[in-house]
Design a protein around this motif. Structure first.
Motif, PDB file in Angstrom:
ATOM      1  N   UNK A 151      45.989  32.448  24.600  1.00 35.05           N
ATOM      2  CA  UNK A 151      44.866  31.520  24.471  1.00 35.05           C
ATOM      3  C   UNK A 151      44.216  31.620  23.095  1.00 35.05           C
ATOM      4  N   UNK A 152      44.336  32.775  22.455  1.00 34.82           N
ATOM      5  CA  UNK A 152      43.772  32.954  21.124  1.00 34.82           C
ATOM      6  C   UNK A 152      44.774  32.608  20.016  1.00 34.82           C
ATOM      7  N   UNK A 153      45.954  32.124  20.419  1.00 33.61           N
ATOM      8  CA  UNK A 153      46.944  31.715  19.436  1.00 33.61           C
ATOM      9  C   UNK A 153      47.615  32.869  18.718  1.00 33.61           C
ATOM     10  N   UNK A 154      47.783  33.986  19.408  1.00 34.78           N
ATOM     11  CA  UNK A 154      48.343  35.178  18.782  1.00 34.78           C
ATOM     12  C   UNK A 154      49.818  35.395  19.114  1.00 34.78           C
ATOM     13  N   UNK A 155      50.462  34.369  19.683  1.00 32.69           N
ATOM     14  CA  UNK A 155      51.838  34.520  20.147  1.00 32.69           C
ATOM     15  C   UNK A 155      52.786  35.028  19.063  1.00 32.69           C
ATOM     16  N   UNK A 156      52.577  34.576  17.820  1.00 30.55           N
ATOM     17  CA  UNK A 156      53.488  34.945  16.738  1.00 30.55           C
ATOM     18  C   UNK A 156      52.908  36.008  15.811  1.00 30.55           C
ATOM     19  N   UNK A 157      51.759  36.555  16.167  1.00 28.15           N
ATOM     20  CA  UNK A 157      51.129  37.569  15.318  1.00 28.15           C
ATOM     21  C   UNK A 157      51.906  38.883  15.393  1.00 28.15           C
ATOM     22  N   UNK A 158      51.836  39.652  14.321  1.00 25.08           N
ATOM     23  CA  UNK A 158      52.484  40.962  14.281  1.00 25.08           C
ATOM     24  C   UNK A 158      51.723  41.927  15.182  1.00 25.08           C
ATOM     25  N   UNK A 159      52.418  42.589  16.095  1.00 23.96           N
ATOM     26  CA  UNK A 159      51.768  43.507  17.026  1.00 23.96           C
ATOM     27  C   UNK A 159      52.159  44.951  16.730  1.00 23.96           C
ATOM     28  N   UNK A 160      51.343  45.868  17.262  1.00 23.19           N
ATOM     29  CA  UNK A 160      51.621  47.293  17.072  1.00 23.19           C
ATOM     30  C   UNK A 160      51.021  48.085  18.227  1.00 23.19           C
ATOM     31  N   UNK A 161      51.709  49.137  18.626  1.00 21.30           N
ATOM     32  CA  UNK A 161      51.169  50.074  19.611  1.00 21.30           C
ATOM     33  C   UNK A 161      50.823  51.407  18.945  1.00 21.30           C
ATOM     34  N   UNK A 162      50.826  51.430  17.627  1.00 19.67           N
ATOM     35  CA  UNK A 162      50.541  52.660  16.897  1.00 19.67           C
ATOM     36  C   UNK A 162      49.041  52.927  16.856  1.00 19.67           C
ATOM     37  N   UNK A 163      48.696  54.185  16.698  1.00 22.19           N
ATOM     38  CA  UNK A 163      47.289  54.569  16.559  1.00 22.19           C
ATOM     39  C   UNK A 163      46.814  54.222  15.154  1.00 22.19           C
ATOM     40  N   UNK A 164      45.485  54.228  14.974  1.00 16.70           N
ATOM     41  CA  UNK A 164      44.955  53.997  13.642  1.00 16.70           C
ATOM     42  C   UNK A 164      45.387  55.115  12.685  1.00 16.70           C
ATOM     43  N   UNK A 165      45.534  56.312  13.207  1.00 17.67           N
ATOM     44  CA  UNK A 165      46.028  57.403  12.372  1.00 17.67           C
ATOM     45  C   UNK A 165      47.422  57.080  11.841  1.00 17.67           C
ATOM     46  N   UNK A 166      48.301  56.608  12.710  1.00 18.01           N
ATOM     47  CA  UNK A 166      49.668  56.284  12.282  1.00 18.01           C
ATOM     48  C   UNK A 166      49.678  55.126  11.295  1.00 18.01           C
ATOM     49  N   UNK A 167      48.870  54.099  11.560  1.00 19.71           N
ATOM     50  CA  UNK A 167      48.806  52.960  10.651  1.00 19.71           C
ATOM     51  C   UNK A 167      48.268  53.382   9.290  1.00 19.71           C
ATOM     52  N   UNK A 168      47.309  54.304   9.303  1.00 20.31           N
ATOM     53  CA  UNK A 168      46.747  54.780   8.042  1.00 20.31           C
ATOM     54  C   UNK A 168      47.780  55.564   7.244  1.00 20.31           C
ATOM     55  N   UNK A 169      48.555  56.410   7.928  1.00 24.07           N
ATOM     56  CA  UNK A 169      49.572  57.180   7.220  1.00 24.07           C
ATOM     57  C   UNK A 169      50.630  56.248   6.605  1.00 24.07           C
ATOM     58  N   UNK A 170      50.981  55.193   7.334  1.00 20.61           N
ATOM     59  CA  UNK A 170      51.944  54.225   6.806  1.00 20.61           C
ATOM     60  C   UNK A 170      51.369  53.525   5.579  1.00 20.61           C
ATOM     61  N   UNK A 171      50.091  53.168   5.642  1.00 20.20           N
ATOM     62  CA  UNK A 171      49.430  52.502   4.508  1.00 20.20           C
ATOM     63  C   UNK A 171      49.415  53.419   3.293  1.00 20.20           C
ATOM     64  N   UNK A 172      49.131  54.691   3.497  1.00 21.24           N
ATOM     65  CA  UNK A 172      49.100  55.643   2.379  1.00 21.24           C
ATOM     66  C   UNK A 172      50.498  55.828   1.789  1.00 21.24           C
ATOM     67  N   UNK A 173      51.482  55.876   2.647  1.00 19.66           N
ATOM     68  CA  UNK A 173      52.863  56.014   2.168  1.00 19.66           C
ATOM     69  C   UNK A 173      53.265  54.785   1.353  1.00 19.66           C
ATOM     70  N   UNK A 174      52.902  53.591   1.845  1.00 18.65           N
ATOM     71  CA  UNK A 174      53.217  52.350   1.149  1.00 18.65           C
ATOM     72  C   UNK A 174      52.591  52.325  -0.242  1.00 18.65           C
ATOM     73  N   UNK A 175      51.397  52.891  -0.354  1.00 15.69           N
ATOM     74  CA  UNK A 175      50.684  52.897  -1.637  1.00 15.69           C
ATOM     75  C   UNK A 175      50.913  54.193  -2.425  1.00 15.69           C
TER      76      UNK A 175
END
Length: 215
Positions: A151-175
């Protein structure tokens, strides 16, 4: 057994999402500033076993709430993050910290975010502004999350089941940054975020008293 079932959506347009929530008569519960302290044993046994012990402070202009949370290891689920969760509202955060320290726990990490919570069709919708990303989080029953996402139009949005800690570590690695368990706003970011929420701060960091800055 209280279960937390959630899914995150990355790279979502918050302005468009707010318009959709308003059009669907979702209820805005009021944004707040969050400060979180993660406690663990000195040798990080909780983290190694997939457990999270957290003391959270939620701040609104004129109100503060403290919540102690224990999350147990996540169940295997490719579509949703599912964890057993226990929460307790704490009236005296200083005393709670003393209890945790007395039990041998130390504050091993700290993180901050601005959370804008909405309620739509018994699903908790959270627009989270982090120091490194903007993330949408839906929490509720799995089928309800799927329905609300559609209903919010998120059908094609990128999803994740990772924690914020995991997402942060990925962001730091990317940068190409070294690992860091904590993620907090710098002084300027924090001032801007809190100003937008209606907090009356003394001075803008690095500026003149009372300086008005567009947020």
């Amino acid at each position: 057994m209280p279960l937390e079932v959630e899914r995150k959506y990355l790279n979502v347009d918050f302005a468009a999402l707010r318009r959709a929530l308003c059009d669907l008569d979702a209820r805005n519960l009021g944004a707040h500033f969050e400060s979180n302290w993660v406690f663990d044993t000195p040798d990080a046994r909780l983290f190694a076993n997939g457990r999270l012990l957290r003391l959270r402070m939620q701040e609104w202009p004129g109100a503060i709430r403290h919540v102690l949370t224990l999350k147990l290891p996540a169940a295997q689920n490719e579509r949703f993050k599912v964890r057993e969760e226990h929460e307790l509202e704490v009236t005296d955060a200083t005393a709670m910290r003393a209890v945790l320290h007395g039990l041998g726990y130390v504050a091993g990490a700290r993180y901050e975010k601005v959370r804008e919570p909405w309620l739509f069709e018994d699903v908790a919708v959270a627009l989270d502004t982090l120091p490194f990303a903007h993330v949408l989080e839906l929490e509720g029953e799995a089928g309800h999350i799927e329905r609300v996402a559609a209903r919010l139009g998120l059908d094609k949005a990128e999803t994740s089941t990772k924690s914020y800690h995991q997402l942060h570590q990925e962001w730091r690695c990317l940068h190409k940054l070294p690992p860091d368990l904590s993620f907090v706003f710098d002084a300027e970011q924090r001032w801007r975020c809190r100003r937008k929420l209606g907090f009356v701060e003394a001075d803008q960091p690095g500026g003149r008293p009372g300086t008005t800055v567009k947020v």
